[in-house]
Scaffold this motif. Structure first.
Motif, PDB file in Angstrom:
ATOM      1  N   ARG A  46      15.425   9.348  -5.890  1.00 41.61           N
ATOM      2  CA  ARG A  46      14.659   8.588  -4.901  1.00 41.61           C
ATOM      3  C   ARG A  46      13.211   9.053  -4.860  1.00 41.61           C
ATOM      4  N   ALA A  47      12.991  10.356  -4.913  1.00 39.59           N
ATOM      5  CA  ALA A  47      11.629  10.881  -4.884  1.00 39.59           C
ATOM      6  C   ALA A  47      10.850  10.450  -6.122  1.00 39.59           C
ATOM      7  N   VAL A  48      11.508  10.445  -7.279  1.00 39.56           N
ATOM      8  CA  VAL A  48      10.851   9.974  -8.498  1.00 39.56           C
ATOM      9  C   VAL A  48      10.429   8.507  -8.326  1.00 39.56           C
ATOM     10  N   GLY A  49      11.292   7.696  -7.721  1.00 33.09           N
ATOM     11  CA  GLY A  49      10.961   6.296  -7.488  1.00 33.09           C
ATOM     12  C   GLY A  49       9.774   6.132  -6.558  1.00 33.09           C
ATOM     13  N   VAL A  50       9.696   6.957  -5.509  1.00 33.57           N
ATOM     14  CA  VAL A  50       8.574   6.875  -4.566  1.00 33.57           C
ATOM     15  C   VAL A  50       7.268   7.262  -5.258  1.00 33.57           C
ATOM     16  N   ILE A  51       7.292   8.345  -6.039  1.00 26.11           N
ATOM     17  CA  ILE A  51       6.076   8.782  -6.741  1.00 26.11           C
ATOM     18  C   ILE A  51       5.626   7.706  -7.732  1.00 26.11           C
ATOM     19  N   ALA A  52       6.567   7.108  -8.436  1.00 28.03           N
ATOM     20  CA  ALA A  52       6.220   6.031  -9.362  1.00 28.03           C
ATOM     21  C   ALA A  52       5.641   4.835  -8.615  1.00 28.03           C
ATOM     22  N   GLY A  53       6.123   4.578  -7.404  1.00 26.37           N
ATOM     23  CA  GLY A  53       5.614   3.460  -6.625  1.00 26.37           C
ATOM     24  C   GLY A  53       4.215   3.707  -6.089  1.00 26.37           C
ATOM     25  N   VAL A  54       3.888   4.944  -5.714  1.00 24.78           N
ATOM     26  CA  VAL A  54       2.558   5.270  -5.195  1.00 24.78           C
ATOM     27  C   VAL A  54       1.494   5.021  -6.258  1.00 24.78           C
ATOM     28  N   TYR A  55       1.850   5.170  -7.520  1.00 26.42           N
ATOM     29  CA  TYR A  55       0.929   4.853  -8.621  1.00 26.42           C
ATOM     30  C   TYR A  55       0.309   3.460  -8.444  1.00 26.42           C
ATOM     31  N   ALA A  56       1.057   2.533  -7.889  1.00 23.25           N
ATOM     32  CA  ALA A  56       0.583   1.162  -7.736  1.00 23.25           C
ATOM     33  C   ALA A  56       0.084   0.841  -6.338  1.00 23.25           C
ATOM     34  N   LEU A  57       0.143   1.785  -5.404  1.00 22.46           N
ATOM     35  CA  LEU A  57      -0.148   1.471  -4.010  1.00 22.46           C
ATOM     36  C   LEU A  57      -1.626   1.192  -3.770  1.00 22.46           C
ATOM     37  N   LEU A  58      -2.525   2.100  -4.190  1.00 21.36           N
ATOM     38  CA  LEU A  58      -3.954   1.859  -4.027  1.00 21.36           C
ATOM     39  C   LEU A  58      -4.413   0.594  -4.755  1.00 21.36           C
ATOM     40  N   PRO A  59      -4.001   0.372  -6.018  1.00 28.55           N
ATOM     41  CA  PRO A  59      -4.380  -0.866  -6.695  1.00 28.55           C
ATOM     42  C   PRO A  59      -3.929  -2.124  -5.971  1.00 28.55           C
ATOM     43  N   LEU A  60      -2.832  -2.044  -5.243  1.00 24.14           N
ATOM     44  CA  LEU A  60      -2.331  -3.216  -4.536  1.00 24.14           C
ATOM     45  C   LEU A  60      -3.372  -3.765  -3.567  1.00 24.14           C
ATOM     46  N   PHE A  61      -4.138  -2.874  -2.929  1.00 20.95           N
ATOM     47  CA  PHE A  61      -5.139  -3.299  -1.954  1.00 20.95           C
ATOM     48  C   PHE A  61      -6.524  -3.497  -2.573  1.00 20.95           C
ATOM     49  N   ALA A  62      -6.758  -2.910  -3.735  1.00 21.27           N
ATOM     50  CA  ALA A  62      -8.104  -2.946  -4.321  1.00 21.27           C
ATOM     51  C   ALA A  62      -8.305  -4.078  -5.316  1.00 21.27           C
ATOM     52  N   ALA A  63      -7.237  -4.694  -5.807  1.00 22.89           N
ATOM     53  CA  ALA A  63      -7.365  -5.625  -6.926  1.00 22.89           C
ATOM     54  C   ALA A  63      -8.239  -6.829  -6.594  1.00 22.89           C
TER      55      ALA A  63
END
Length: 413
Positions: A46-63
């Motif tokens: 689960r933690a690996v999944g969360v870290i992988a998801g954070v990779y895309a979090l900032l781009p989600l709002f900046a694109a």
């Protein structure tokens, strides 16, 4: 590759592919290294999944803001900014010893990748005539595939789990990936054509996002791109976890990921004749459907040779979706909103990269490490169904006729 007048001449696309290869190679090396380092620090699935998801979090709002800026300005400045953020995110992910800090710097890495990709895709869209867009986007994405080919191999060679060395060797892989990203700066000189200054009213005009999203072809292109990228992303982040559960060494996992990337390169080299033979829509639908079935098959406890065969065919299928979805979105977008439409496509990608790993982490925590691949299979089959309904048919025929020449700055000049 065409010469669009004063500026970078005929080599701009080749140099862009080279720069993208190094930038993507750094990211593709860092993503599995982040997963292995997180595992060495005590993270579960689960933690690996969360870290992988954070990779895309900032781009989600900046694109979208970045796309708006690029529609009314130059694209090239985003490229070195992206490289610096990628390199910094990689290096600092390897320097910290906290899962929360790793997640944060993984987000910075993702923001850098977004900056680079928006700038690069916008350059390809502006400097390619309509009839060249399928080919040029295909060549551009070969850069990504080259990076995805070499990056996992390099990570697998550097990372060792013997004698408890995984924490140290995964940190080393992240530092090396930062150096690889920095090499991309050498190919970015004079890569954008000089464009005439637009009138103030034209610069201020903004096409509403809801209008772009209602344009025929754009939603289908966004969803197919989301599905294909989610599959690639989960493969990169979760094949190491599957390898740990099945006793597959990190070096072998790196080779398997690189085999997938090599098959994607092969697909993009022959994509233009495949489009001529069966058409864009049929090609997208078929590859998404076959890719979905193969993703589900990865969940089965097959031997390594069978897994390698499945990943090779899957890589070939996944090679189609990204470049053709770019062409579809560019040709469908209203005038003056191509970069914003591409940014919306990337927003969809990043939404998938946030939701898919997080969902994968939850699914893996409940049903096992291979279960996320069943989820990906369903997503790709759904993408095939959307394409089959005809969401891309109009744009497919438009692209074949080479219509809408006014939609490229290259054609205007």
């Amino acid at each position: 590759m065409t010469d669009g007048g004063p500026g970078p001449g005929r080599t701009w696309l080749l140099r862009l592919v080279i720069a993208f290869s190094f930038a993507q190679g750094a990211v593709s090396m860092a993503r599995p290294a982040v997963s292995y380092r997180a595992l060495s620090l005590g993270a579960d699935e689960r933690a690996v999944g969360v870290i992988a998801g954070v990779y895309a979090l900032l781009p989600l709002f900046a694109a979208v803001p970045l796309g708006r800026r690029t529609d009314h300005g130059r694209c090239a400045p985003l490229l070195p900014i992206g490289v610096v953020l990628i390199a910094g995110g990689c290096a600092l992910s390897g320097a910290v010893n906290s899962l929360a800090a790793m997640a944060a710097w993984s987000g910075v890495m993702g923001l850098g990748h977004l900056c680079f990709v928006i700038g690069a895709q916008s350059i390809v869209a502006r400097q390619s005539a309509p009839a060249e867009q399928d080919r040029n986007f295909g060549h551009f994405t070969i850069g990504a595939s080259l990076g995805q080919l070499v990056g996992p191999i390099a990570a697998g060679l550097l990372i060792s789990e013997q004698d408890g060395a995984m924490a140290r060797t995964s940190a080393l892989a992240l530092i090396v990936s930062a150096a690889v990203a920095a090499v991309a700066l050498g190919s970015l000189w004079r890569i954008e054509h000089r464009a005439p200054v637009r009138a103030r009213a034209e610069q201020d005009a903004k096409v509403p996002v809801h209008r772009i999203l209602r344009t025929r072809g754009v939603p289908a292109g966004i969803f197919i791109s989301l599905a294909v990228l989610s599959a690639t992303d989960i493969l990169t982040a979760y094949l190491p976890v599957v390898g740990e559960h099945r006793g597959i060494a990190p070096a072998t996992v790196g080779l398997l990921l690189s085999l997938r990337a090599a098959a994607t390169i092969a697909c993009r080299l022959v994509m233009t004749p495949m489009i001529r033979l069966i058409g864009r829509t049929a090609l997208l639908v078929t590859t998404c459907l076959v890719g979905g079935l193969l993703c589900a098959g990865i969940a089965l406890p097959v031997p390594v040779w069978a897994l390698a065969l499945m990943l090779a065919v899957l890589g070939f299928c996944l090679g189609v979706g990204q470049p053709l979805s770019m062409t579809t979105v560019v040709q469908a977008a209203p005038d003056g909103a191509r970069s914003t439409a591409l940014a919306l496509r990337l927003t969809g990608n990043r939404l998938g990269q946030v939701a898919a790993p997080a969902s994968a982490g939850l699914v893996a925590g409940v049903a096992g490490a291979a279960a996320p691949f069943l989820m990906l299979g369903v997503l790709l089959v759904a993408a095939a169904g959307l394409g089959l309904r005809g969401g891309l048919r109009t744009q497919s025929t438009t692209g074949a006729r080479g219509a809408k020449p006014a939609r490229t700055d290259h054609a205007k000049r």
